[in-house]
Design a protein around this motif. Structure first.
Motif, short mmCIF file in Angstrom:
data_model
loop_
_atom_site.label_atom_id
_atom_site.label_comp_id
_atom_site.label_asym_id
_atom_site.label_seq_id
_atom_site.Cartn_x
_atom_site.Cartn_y
_atom_site.Cartn_z
N LYS A 79 0.87 -1.18 0.00
CA LYS A 79 0.00 0.00 0.00
C LYS A 79 0.90 1.22 0.00
CE LYS A 79 -4.35 -1.50 2.03
NZ LYS A 79 -4.11 -2.92 1.78
N GLY A 93 -2.02 6.18 0.10
CA GLY A 93 -3.26 5.47 -0.23
C GLY A 93 -3.61 5.53 -1.71
N ASN A 130 -2.39 5.28 -6.01
CA ASN A 130 -1.74 4.19 -6.75
C ASN A 130 -0.56 4.63 -7.61
OD1 ASN A 130 -3.17 5.42 -8.75
ND2 ASN A 130 -4.11 3.55 -9.56
#
Ligand code: SF4
Length: 209
Positions: free
Chosen positions: A13, A17, A19
């Motif tokens: 992760k 938070g 991508n």
């Protein structure tokens, strides 16, 4: 039998938070398992190749080509940043005889990670990381301090300090180096590490990779 890829079952992760991750990469052998781990985790890395330390230029071009080849294979964007070796030489002047992991390496990491942080901040990334710490020849704390310092100049930018040596990453790195037939350099990158590698060989001390 080939082991299952750890990050497919245990996805990473990102610290924000999101991508998107800008990944400063030093070379294909050090970045391959990290790129794959990010990709397997469903994150979207962009490889940022900024290594004005590498000497001579033919070596720089070779390391860059190998890194581009792997990014292209996985369909990952690759940013070919400047080969600003004049600035690198200026910054490291007077540090020619420092040992590896010493002050010259701090200056070298600072310059490369400052470049990555600048690019990240100006291209909408909120997280960046580097492949520099995966090599056991590097001091991970030294690398992470440089990354954190570089991020601190840009509001909202996070340096992702992660231990890329764990979770089977070193075995995966070795397997990919073999299967992808990557060129595997025998010295860290700069003219001084090349000099030291030649000296080590002359003294019959095992060389670095
Ligand atoms: S030994 Fe490696 S990290 Fe240290 S200054 Fe040279 S290229 Fe940079």
């Amino acid at each position: 039998m080939q082991k299952a890829r750890y990050f497919r079952q245990n996805p990473l992760k990102s610290p924000d938070g999101g991508n998107r991750v800008l990944l400063h990469s030093c070379c294909a052998p050090c970045s391959c398992a990290i790129i794959e781990a990010l990709h397997d985790s469903g994150l979207v890395p962009t490889v940022f190749f900024y290594n004005p330390n590498i000497y001579p230029q033919a070596e720089y071009d070779l390391r860059k080509r190998e890194n581009m080849r792997y990014a292209a294979k996985l369909g990952i964007p690759f940013v070919d940043a400047d080969y600003d070796c004049g600035e690198w030489q200026l910054r490291t002047k007077g540090l020619e005889n420092e040992p590896e992991r010493g002050k010259r390496c701090t200056v070298c990491f600072d310059m490369r990670l400052e470049g990555a942080a600048r690019y990240a901040a100006s291209h909408g990334f909120t997280v960046f990381a580097t492949t520099l710490g995966i090599s056991r020849w590097k001091n991970m704390t030294q690398v992470d301090e440089c990354g954190t310092r570089a991020a601190s100049n840009h509001e909202g930018l996070i340096y992702w300090a992660f231990n890329w040596r764990k979770n089977g990453m070193m075995d995966r790195r070795a397997a990919l180096i073999k299967s992808e037939e990557f060129y595997l350099q025998q010295y860290c990158g700069c003219v001084f590490s090349l000099r030291d590698s030649i000296r080590r060989k002359a003294m019959q001390v095992p060389s670095k990779s």
